[in-house]
Design a protein around this motif. Structure first.
Motif, PDB file in Angstrom:
ATOM      1  N   PRO A 237      63.776  48.259 113.725  1.00  0.00           N
ATOM      2  CA  PRO A 237      62.989  49.660 113.171  1.00  0.00           C
ATOM      3  C   PRO A 237      61.475  49.356 113.236  1.00  0.00           C
ATOM      4  O   PRO A 237      60.606  50.060 113.241  1.00  0.00           O
ATOM      5  N   THR A 238      61.169  47.928 112.714  1.00  0.00           N
ATOM      6  CA  THR A 238      59.755  47.965 112.559  1.00  0.00           C
ATOM      7  C   THR A 238      58.955  47.395 113.533  1.00  0.00           C
ATOM      8  O   THR A 238      57.718  47.204 113.640  1.00  0.00           O
TER       9      THR A 238
ATOM     10  N   SER B  24      61.116  57.351 126.377  1.00  0.00           N
ATOM     11  CA  SER B  24      61.557  56.226 125.200  1.00  0.00           C
ATOM     12  C   SER B  24      60.411  55.932 124.180  1.00  0.00           C
ATOM     13  O   SER B  24      60.759  55.730 123.122  1.00  0.00           O
ATOM     14  N   TRP B  25      59.153  56.183 124.582  1.00  0.00           N
ATOM     15  CA  TRP B  25      58.035  56.201 123.495  1.00  0.00           C
ATOM     16  C   TRP B  25      57.972  57.215 122.479  1.00  0.00           C
ATOM     17  O   TRP B  25      58.078  57.103 121.541  1.00  0.00           O
TER      18      TRP B  25
ATOM     19  N   ILE C  48      58.836  56.746 118.585  1.00  0.00           N
ATOM     20  CA  ILE C  48      58.011  57.323 117.580  1.00  0.00           C
ATOM     21  C   ILE C  48      58.777  58.348 116.788  1.00  0.00           C
ATOM     22  O   ILE C  48      58.605  58.278 115.469  1.00  0.00           O
ATOM     23  N   TRP C  49      59.835  58.954 117.366  1.00  0.00           N
ATOM     24  CA  TRP C  49      60.573  60.192 116.527  1.00  0.00           C
ATOM     25  C   TRP C  49      61.404  59.158 115.391  1.00  0.00           C
ATOM     26  O   TRP C  49      61.683  59.673 114.339  1.00  0.00           O
ATOM     27  N   LEU C  50      62.016  58.253 115.927  1.00  0.00           N
ATOM     28  CA  LEU C  50      63.075  57.660 115.145  1.00  0.00           C
ATOM     29  C   LEU C  50      62.666  56.434 114.358  1.00  0.00           C
ATOM     30  O   LEU C  50      63.190  56.156 113.209  1.00  0.00           O
TER      31      LEU C  50
ATOM     32  N   HIS D 271      54.952  66.919 112.271  1.00  0.00           N
ATOM     33  CA  HIS D 271      53.847  66.414 111.451  1.00  0.00           C
ATOM     34  C   HIS D 271      54.143  65.086 111.142  1.00  0.00           C
ATOM     35  O   HIS D 271      52.994  64.296 111.176  1.00  0.00           O
ATOM     36  N   GLU D 272      55.317  64.746 110.760  1.00  0.00           N
ATOM     37  CA  GLU D 272      55.564  63.145 110.363  1.00  0.00           C
ATOM     38  C   GLU D 272      55.183  62.385 111.931  1.00  0.00           C
ATOM     39  O   GLU D 272      55.107  61.115 111.755  1.00  0.00           O
ATOM     40  N   VAL D 273      55.743  62.804 113.070  1.00  0.00           N
ATOM     41  CA  VAL D 273      55.594  62.100 114.251  1.00  0.00           C
ATOM     42  C   VAL D 273      54.233  62.170 114.494  1.00  0.00           C
ATOM     43  O   VAL D 273      53.736  60.752 114.890  1.00  0.00           O
TER      44      VAL D 273
END
Length: 184
Positions: A68-69, A164-165, A169-171, A180-182
């Motif tokens: 995840p990181t 995929s990118w 970025i979403w996940l 907004h978070e994305v």
């Protein structure tokens, strides 16, 4: 090389060896086999650069989605490498087209004429083939080769990378709940 019309004289003379008109079909068959071999060799080179592009994408996806990181910048770096392979493949495609052009000339004008003499489309095929052998030049430009390879293969590779990118970025590192978070 000399061309003689009188009987008993060689049709072609090469390094002191006279060739009769009967040897010409044999020479054309060997030329055809050589051109098919070259086209096949360059086709394999195209396949290897495509394979490297796909392997690069898969490696980038594996690294990016392994944790995840993990940084999402691996995917744009993969896109840069894919662009390099696309350029290499386009250059190779121009060579492939050159050999394929010669093979097509022999198939369409010589072998098709042997099988069906009434169908003759290109009367000057021998002149075209001789010119291509004496003064080889690419039959398509680099821009055409780039476009053909992009439409045939690389549009899908870039689409996978872009999707995929966006998914990464979403996940990651945690699922986004809003656009907004994305973007942040």
């Amino acid at each position: 090389m000399t061309e003689q019309g009188s009987e008993g004289q060689p049709f072609l003379e090469f390094r002191g060896h006279g060739l009769g008109i009967q040897e010409t079909p044999n020479a054309l068959i060997h030329l055809y086999r050589a051109q098919v071999g070259r086209a096949d060799n360059w086709r394999q080179r195209l396949d290897s650069s495509t394979n490297w592009a796909v392997v690069t994408v898969m490696a980038g996806l594996s690294v990016t989605f392994s944790e995840p990181t993990a940084s999402h910048l691996v995917l744009p770096l993969s896109a840069l490498l894919v662009t390099l392979f696309w350029g290499i493949e386009s250059r190779r495609y121009r060579y492939f087209e050159l050999w394929s052009y010669r093979v097509h000339l022999l198939e369409e004008a010589y072998f098709a004429k042997l099988l069906s003499p009434e169908l003759m489309r290109n009367e000057n095929w021998t002149v075209e083939l001789a010119r291509s052998l004496r003064e080889p030049h690419f039959t398509i430009t680099l821009a055409e080769a780039l476009g053909r390879r992009y439409r045939r293969v690389y549009v899908w590779v870039y689409t996978v990378l872009a999707l995929s990118w966006c998914i990464h970025i979403w996940l990651h590192p945690f699922p986004a709940t809003s656009l907004h978070e994305v973007l942040n």
